[in-house]
Motif scaffolding. Sequence first.
Motif, mmCIF file in Angstrom:
data_model
loop_
_atom_site.group_PDB
_atom_site.id
_atom_site.type_symbol
_atom_site.label_atom_id
_atom_site.label_comp_id
_atom_site.label_asym_id
_atom_site.label_seq_id
_atom_site.Cartn_x
_atom_site.Cartn_y
_atom_site.Cartn_z
ATOM 1 N N TYR A 1 0.655 -1.217 -0.116
ATOM 2 C CA TYR A 1 -0.066 -0.045 -0.158
ATOM 3 C C TYR A 1 0.964 1.386 -0.111
ATOM 4 O O TYR A 1 0.500 2.405 -0.784
ATOM 5 N N ALA A 2 1.927 1.330 0.644
ATOM 6 C CA ALA A 2 2.839 2.373 0.839
ATOM 7 C C ALA A 2 3.386 2.592 -0.571
ATOM 8 O O ALA A 2 3.548 3.825 -0.979
ATOM 9 N N TYR A 3 3.783 1.410 -1.220
ATOM 10 C CA TYR A 3 4.367 1.683 -2.582
ATOM 11 C C TYR A 3 3.218 2.364 -3.590
ATOM 12 O O TYR A 3 3.729 2.924 -4.442
ATOM 13 N N LEU B 1 3.292 5.897 -3.463
ATOM 14 C CA LEU B 1 4.286 6.389 -4.071
ATOM 15 C C LEU B 1 4.218 6.479 -5.326
ATOM 16 O O LEU B 1 4.401 7.474 -6.226
ATOM 17 N N ILE B 2 3.391 5.490 -6.208
ATOM 18 C CA ILE B 2 3.323 5.282 -7.582
ATOM 19 C C ILE B 2 2.167 6.335 -7.795
ATOM 20 O O ILE B 2 2.337 7.197 -9.054
ATOM 21 N N LYS B 3 1.027 6.709 -7.105
ATOM 22 C CA LYS B 3 0.116 7.551 -7.421
ATOM 23 C C LYS B 3 0.456 8.945 -7.227
ATOM 24 O O LYS B 3 0.283 9.932 -7.884
ATOM 25 N N GLU B 4 1.598 9.178 -6.189
ATOM 26 C CA GLU B 4 1.810 10.687 -5.837
ATOM 27 C C GLU B 4 3.006 11.133 -6.186
ATOM 28 O O GLU B 4 3.383 12.553 -6.412
ATOM 29 N N ASN B 5 4.107 10.624 -6.330
ATOM 30 C CA ASN B 5 5.610 10.694 -6.555
ATOM 31 C C ASN B 5 5.859 10.555 -7.986
ATOM 32 O O ASN B 5 6.086 9.410 -8.635
ATOM 33 N N PRO B 6 6.493 11.712 -8.858
ATOM 34 C CA PRO B 6 6.828 11.647 -10.094
ATOM 35 C C PRO B 6 8.027 10.597 -10.441
ATOM 36 O O PRO B 6 8.042 10.049 -11.585
ATOM 37 N N ILE B 7 8.791 10.439 -9.455
ATOM 38 C CA ILE B 7 9.889 9.693 -9.746
ATOM 39 C C ILE B 7 9.274 8.273 -9.918
ATOM 40 O O ILE B 7 9.715 7.517 -10.786
ATOM 41 N N HIS B 8 8.417 7.756 -9.035
ATOM 42 C CA HIS B 8 7.803 6.660 -9.084
ATOM 43 C C HIS B 8 6.819 6.402 -10.255
ATOM 44 O O HIS B 8 6.918 5.273 -11.011
ATOM 45 N N LEU B 9 6.187 7.404 -10.628
ATOM 46 C CA LEU B 9 5.350 7.395 -11.756
ATOM 47 C C LEU B 9 6.077 7.062 -13.048
ATOM 48 O O LEU B 9 5.879 6.139 -13.868
ATOM 49 N N ALA B 10 7.186 7.792 -13.207
ATOM 50 C CA ALA B 10 7.874 7.626 -14.287
ATOM 51 C C ALA B 10 8.834 6.400 -14.224
ATOM 52 O O ALA B 10 8.910 5.695 -15.284
ATOM 53 N N GLY B 11 9.305 5.985 -13.206
ATOM 54 C CA GLY B 11 10.047 4.656 -12.780
ATOM 55 C C GLY B 11 9.125 3.567 -13.502
ATOM 56 O O GLY B 11 9.631 2.700 -14.075
ATOM 57 N N VAL B 12 7.846 3.430 -12.898
ATOM 58 C CA VAL B 12 7.120 2.311 -13.393
ATOM 59 C C VAL B 12 7.120 2.263 -14.957
ATOM 60 O O VAL B 12 6.813 1.042 -15.500
ATOM 61 N N ARG B 13 6.695 3.561 -15.695
ATOM 62 C CA ARG B 13 6.525 3.588 -16.718
ATOM 63 C C ARG B 13 7.763 3.234 -17.631
ATOM 64 O O ARG B 13 7.567 2.617 -18.716
ATOM 65 N N SER C 1 -4.618 -0.221 -13.384
ATOM 66 C CA SER C 1 -5.271 0.778 -12.737
ATOM 67 C C SER C 1 -4.923 1.965 -13.619
ATOM 68 O O SER C 1 -5.948 2.831 -13.756
ATOM 69 N N PHE C 2 -3.777 2.030 -14.227
ATOM 70 C CA PHE C 2 -3.394 2.976 -14.977
ATOM 71 C C PHE C 2 -4.379 3.263 -16.170
ATOM 72 O O PHE C 2 -4.668 4.250 -16.652
ATOM 73 N N ILE C 3 -4.349 2.156 -16.774
ATOM 74 C CA ILE C 3 -5.106 1.979 -18.066
ATOM 75 C C ILE C 3 -6.736 2.381 -17.881
ATOM 76 O O ILE C 3 -7.265 3.179 -18.507
ATOM 77 N N TYR C 4 -7.321 2.052 -16.749
ATOM 78 C CA TYR C 4 -8.691 2.175 -16.440
ATOM 79 C C TYR C 4 -9.097 3.458 -15.957
ATOM 80 O O TYR C 4 -10.051 4.259 -16.431
ATOM 81 N N SER C 5 -8.244 3.912 -15.011
ATOM 82 C CA SER C 5 -8.332 5.069 -14.286
ATOM 83 C C SER C 5 -7.311 6.096 -13.931
ATOM 84 O O SER C 5 -7.178 7.115 -13.186
ATOM 85 N N ARG C 6 -6.179 6.024 -14.595
ATOM 86 C CA ARG C 6 -4.926 6.867 -14.386
ATOM 87 C C ARG C 6 -4.538 6.805 -13.000
ATOM 88 O O ARG C 6 -4.115 7.566 -12.334
ATOM 89 N N ARG C 7 -4.734 5.387 -12.487
ATOM 90 C CA ARG C 7 -4.442 4.897 -10.983
ATOM 91 C C ARG C 7 -5.203 5.669 -10.048
ATOM 92 O O ARG C 7 -4.877 5.629 -8.746
ATOM 93 N N GLU C 8 -6.548 6.175 -10.329
ATOM 94 C CA GLU C 8 -7.203 6.898 -9.339
ATOM 95 C C GLU C 8 -7.781 5.729 -8.425
ATOM 96 O O GLU C 8 -8.086 5.815 -7.181
ATOM 97 N N ASP C 9 -8.225 4.434 -8.888
ATOM 98 C CA ASP C 9 -8.655 3.288 -8.287
ATOM 99 C C ASP C 9 -7.551 2.348 -7.838
ATOM 100 O O ASP C 9 -7.794 1.009 -7.477
#
Length: 207
Positions: free
Chosen positions: A93-95, A98-110, A169-177
């Motif tokens: 959940y903590a990770y 980070l994926i939802k809120e932190n640009p480093i992690h948003l970019a990292g996973v992509r 989640s990214f595909i369906y809701s831009r990770r909102e869900d």
Amino acid sequence: MARQLQQRAERTRAVVLRAAAEVFATDGFRGARTADIIARAGVTKGAVYFHFSSKEELAQAVIAAHREEGARLAEAVAAQGATPLRTLINLSYAYARLIKENPIHLAGVRLVAEGAFGSPTLEAFTDWDLVLVKLLDEAKDRGELRGDLEAQECARFINSAFYGTQILSFIYSRREDLLQRLDMMWQVLLNGLLPEGRSVILLSQAG
């Protein structure tokens, strides 16, 4: 004076790295342009190239920061002193946050998903395999995990399930869900992981 120059260089590097992460998170590696990163950072072209020689080097630096922050997060969650299985769940959940809120992690996973450049892509997955294996081995020793399950196999499956969950989640809701999907993931997985008669209370968006 030398110390001030070093601190200024470190601040500039951090600003450029965050700007690069924001552009990569939005446009991916192939769609990102160095000119857009420079503009977002609000620095000169020379300042960017002083720290990073190419777009590829910027992407590698973002992935490295993504991995380093992930390692620090794992240590911080482990230090909370929960049982191994609860630590694993809390870490997911903590990770996710980070994926939802932190640009480093948003970019990292992509960037990892795109697999556009070399070995760090694989290492980003194996980092988490090692963390999960350790926690699952400890959980098995404490009777939190079914005795017939192998920690390494479970770790790979959980890693795959989490990664697939955040991608969908990214595909369906831009990770909102994302956190809600993570609730569902654990509700299903725990049915197969726990010994008979044991249960774990899943707190929605647990911390």
